[in-house]
Motif scaffolding. Structure first.
Motif, PDB file in Angstrom:
ATOM      1  N   MET A 156      51.048  51.703   0.026  1.00  0.00           N
ATOM      2  CA  MET A 156      50.565  50.375   0.418  1.00  0.00           C
ATOM      3  C   MET A 156      50.059  49.607  -0.804  1.00  0.00           C
ATOM      4  SD  MET A 156      51.208  50.059   3.583  1.00  0.00           S
ATOM      5  CE  MET A 156      50.415  48.462   3.719  1.00  0.00           C
ATOM      6  N   GLU A 157      49.360  50.290  -1.699  1.00  0.00           N
ATOM      7  CA  GLU A 157      48.813  49.629  -2.885  1.00  0.00           C
ATOM      8  C   GLU A 157      49.909  49.168  -3.835  1.00  0.00           C
ATOM      9  OE1 GLU A 157      46.009  52.124  -4.868  1.00  0.00           O
ATOM     10  OE2 GLU A 157      44.769  52.433  -3.084  1.00  0.00           O
ATOM     11  N   LEU A 158      50.936  50.013  -4.020  1.00  0.00           N
ATOM     12  CA  LEU A 158      51.980  49.732  -5.004  1.00  0.00           C
ATOM     13  C   LEU A 158      53.113  48.870  -4.462  1.00  0.00           C
ATOM     14  CD1 LEU A 158      52.204  53.294  -6.610  1.00  0.00           C
ATOM     15  CD2 LEU A 158      51.069  51.278  -7.561  1.00  0.00           C
ATOM     16  N   GLU A 159      53.519  49.136  -3.212  1.00  0.00           N
ATOM     17  CA  GLU A 159      54.680  48.446  -2.646  1.00  0.00           C
ATOM     18  C   GLU A 159      54.315  47.238  -1.781  1.00  0.00           C
ATOM     19  OE1 GLU A 159      57.687  49.268  -3.558  1.00  0.00           O
ATOM     20  OE2 GLU A 159      56.970  50.979  -4.735  1.00  0.00           O
ATOM     21  N   HIS A 160      53.106  47.262  -1.222  1.00  0.00           N
ATOM     22  CA  HIS A 160      52.721  46.172  -0.313  1.00  0.00           C
ATOM     23  C   HIS A 160      51.320  45.654  -0.645  1.00  0.00           C
ATOM     24  CE1 HIS A 160      56.264  47.264   1.944  1.00  0.00           C
ATOM     25  NE2 HIS A 160      55.805  48.480   2.142  1.00  0.00           N
ATOM     26  N   SER A 161      51.119  45.379  -1.929  1.00  0.00           N
ATOM     27  CA  SER A 161      49.805  44.888  -2.348  1.00  0.00           C
ATOM     28  C   SER A 161      49.480  43.531  -1.731  1.00  0.00           C
ATOM     29  CB  SER A 161      49.746  44.778  -3.883  1.00  0.00           C
ATOM     30  OG  SER A 161      50.776  43.916  -4.355  1.00  0.00           O
ATOM     31  N   ASP A 162      50.531  42.838  -1.278  1.00  0.00           N
ATOM     32  CA  ASP A 162      50.347  41.525  -0.656  1.00  0.00           C
ATOM     33  C   ASP A 162      50.358  41.610   0.876  1.00  0.00           C
ATOM     34  OD1 ASP A 162      52.991  42.242  -0.406  1.00  0.00           O
ATOM     35  OD2 ASP A 162      53.792  40.264  -0.895  1.00  0.00           O
ATOM     36  N   TYR A 163      50.118  42.811   1.407  1.00  0.00           N
ATOM     37  CA  TYR A 163      50.192  43.029   2.866  1.00  0.00           C
ATOM     38  C   TYR A 163      49.271  42.092   3.631  1.00  0.00           C
ATOM     39  CZ  TYR A 163      49.494  45.317   7.389  1.00  0.00           C
ATOM     40  OH  TYR A 163      49.383  45.571   8.747  1.00  0.00           O
ATOM     41  N   LEU A 164      48.034  41.941   3.163  1.00  0.00           N
ATOM     42  CA  LEU A 164      47.072  41.095   3.869  1.00  0.00           C
ATOM     43  C   LEU A 164      47.523  39.636   3.851  1.00  0.00           C
ATOM     44  CD1 LEU A 164      44.465  40.888   5.407  1.00  0.00           C
ATOM     45  CD2 LEU A 164      43.210  40.829   3.240  1.00  0.00           C
ATOM     46  N   GLU A 165      48.034  39.178   2.724  1.00  0.00           N
ATOM     47  CA  GLU A 165      48.513  37.800   2.637  1.00  0.00           C
ATOM     48  C   GLU A 165      49.701  37.572   3.570  1.00  0.00           C
ATOM     49  OE1 GLU A 165      49.291  36.515  -1.307  1.00  0.00           O
ATOM     50  OE2 GLU A 165      47.318  37.089  -2.068  1.00  0.00           O
ATOM     51  N   LYS A 166      50.581  38.576   3.660  1.00  0.00           N
ATOM     52  CA  LYS A 166      51.731  38.452   4.555  1.00  0.00           C
ATOM     53  C   LYS A 166      51.292  38.448   6.017  1.00  0.00           C
ATOM     54  CE  LYS A 166      55.418  40.242   1.626  1.00  0.00           C
ATOM     55  NZ  LYS A 166      56.450  41.293   1.419  1.00  0.00           N
ATOM     56  N   MET A 167      50.241  39.191   6.314  1.00  0.00           N
ATOM     57  CA  MET A 167      49.700  39.157   7.675  1.00  0.00           C
ATOM     58  C   MET A 167      49.174  37.774   8.002  1.00  0.00           C
ATOM     59  SD  MET A 167      47.644  42.221   9.426  1.00  0.00           S
ATOM     60  CE  MET A 167      46.345  42.330   8.217  1.00  0.00           C
ATOM     61  N   ILE A 168      48.475  37.180   7.044  1.00  0.00           N
ATOM     62  CA  ILE A 168      47.899  35.849   7.245  1.00  0.00           C
ATOM     63  C   ILE A 168      49.004  34.824   7.490  1.00  0.00           C
ATOM     64  CG2 ILE A 168      46.646  33.960   6.122  1.00  0.00           C
ATOM     65  CD1 ILE A 168      45.005  36.137   4.649  1.00  0.00           C
ATOM     66  N   ASN A 169      50.092  34.933   6.744  1.00  0.00           N
ATOM     67  CA  ASN A 169      51.165  33.937   6.811  1.00  0.00           C
ATOM     68  C   ASN A 169      52.363  34.392   7.634  1.00  0.00           C
ATOM     69  OD1 ASN A 169      50.171  31.788   4.837  1.00  0.00           O
ATOM     70  ND2 ASN A 169      50.053  33.617   3.577  1.00  0.00           N
ATOM     71  N   GLY A 170      52.232  35.518   8.324  1.00  0.00           N
ATOM     72  CA  GLY A 170      53.331  36.065   9.094  1.00  0.00           C
ATOM     73  C   GLY A 170      53.800  35.156  10.222  1.00  0.00           C
ATOM     74  N   ASP A 171      55.073  35.351  10.623  1.00  0.00           N
ATOM     75  CA  ASP A 171      55.645  34.503  11.675  1.00  0.00           C
ATOM     76  C   ASP A 171      55.569  35.140  13.058  1.00  0.00           C
ATOM     77  OD1 ASP A 171      57.427  36.548  11.347  1.00  0.00           O
ATOM     78  OD2 ASP A 171      59.196  35.277  11.035  1.00  0.00           O
TER      79      ASP A 171
END
Length: 248
Positions: free
Chosen positions: A56-71
């Motif tokens: 999660m840290e290396l491959e999806h460090s932007d996970y929280l941002e993607k959750m915020i802007n998810g469709d």
């Protein structure tokens, strides 16, 4: 993955633990880490629970941002609220955030208060919903949950258990092995049929196009149409090269 199968903690951390498969599964890319196996990350080796965290840290460090802007249809944040959430996860002070969005510091603090109040309302709503609709509902009139990545959500997704049973009985000639008799042109029936076919696939597993075709061809001759609707209705995702498929 269906949001109804995820806990709040699952959604926050970005992965789940599957008891049946005894492994951790990334919600974003479906990569799995099996308990008992050792995984190499960089120059070091880690067991599954630590490996998924590093993933999660290396491959999806932007996970929280993607959750915020998810469709996702469940993301009801306005553009202004999305902007504020992104600023709140930064190291900026309330004063600095206020300057960026050109409002007063007190306005930013009030917005934080309102977000907290909405979170409290959501907790109460969830408790009431589970008590009324999940614990005390009549089975036959229970509405089947809509999967999180459903597209064009409308009345086609409002299906009761009784309706689902009838559609399955009239659409399939066999349940074991699964054999589709007719792929209905009616939208509501399509949703039910596709949901049933989806049971032939495993969450957390990636399939090649050939594997997907083989599974679908054993169910219905026009497997290309079924595959297209699984993607179109958001039941399944694939990479840009169409070489990997997985359940959403």
């Amino acid at each position: 993955m269906k949001i109804e199968n995820l806990s709040i903690n699952d959604i926050k951390q970005g992965y789940v633990f599957n008891d049946e498969l005894n492994c951790y599964i990334c919600i974003t890319c479906a990569k799995t880490y099996e308990v008992g196996e050792i995984y190499r990350i960089g120059d070091r080796f880690f067991e599954a629970s630590k490996a998924i965290e590093l993933h999660m840290e290396l491959e999806h460090s932007d996970y929280l941002e993607k959750m915020i802007n998810g469709d996702s249809k469940y993301n009801t944040l306005t553009e202004n609220q999305k902007q504020l959430f992104q600023l709140f996860i930064s190291d900026l002070s309330d004063k600095e955030i206020a300057k960026k969005v050109e409002v007063s510091t007190s306005t930013i603090r009030h917005q934080k208060f309102m977000f907290r109040e909405k979170a409290k309302q959501a907790k109460l709503y969830l408790a009431l919903y589970e008590s009324v609709f999940e614990e005390k509902s009549n089975r036959g009139s229970t509405i089947i949950p809509i999967h999180e990545h459903a597209k064009m959500v409308d009345e086609r997704y409002v299906v009761t258990e009784e309706e689902r049973k009838h559609i399955l009985e009239t659409s399939f000639e066999s349940m074991n092995p699964l054999k589709l008799k007719v792929f209905s042109s009616k939208e509501k029936k399509k949703v039910v049929i596709l949901s049933k076919i989806l049971e032939k696939f495993e969450y957390g597993k990636q399939y090649s196009e050939k594997e997907v075709n083989q599974i679908l061809k054993s169910i219905y001759n026009d497997f290309a149409t079924i595959r297209r609707y699984l993607i179109e209705y958001g039941f399944m995702s694939r990479n840009k090269e169409c070489t990997k498929y997985w359940l959403t």
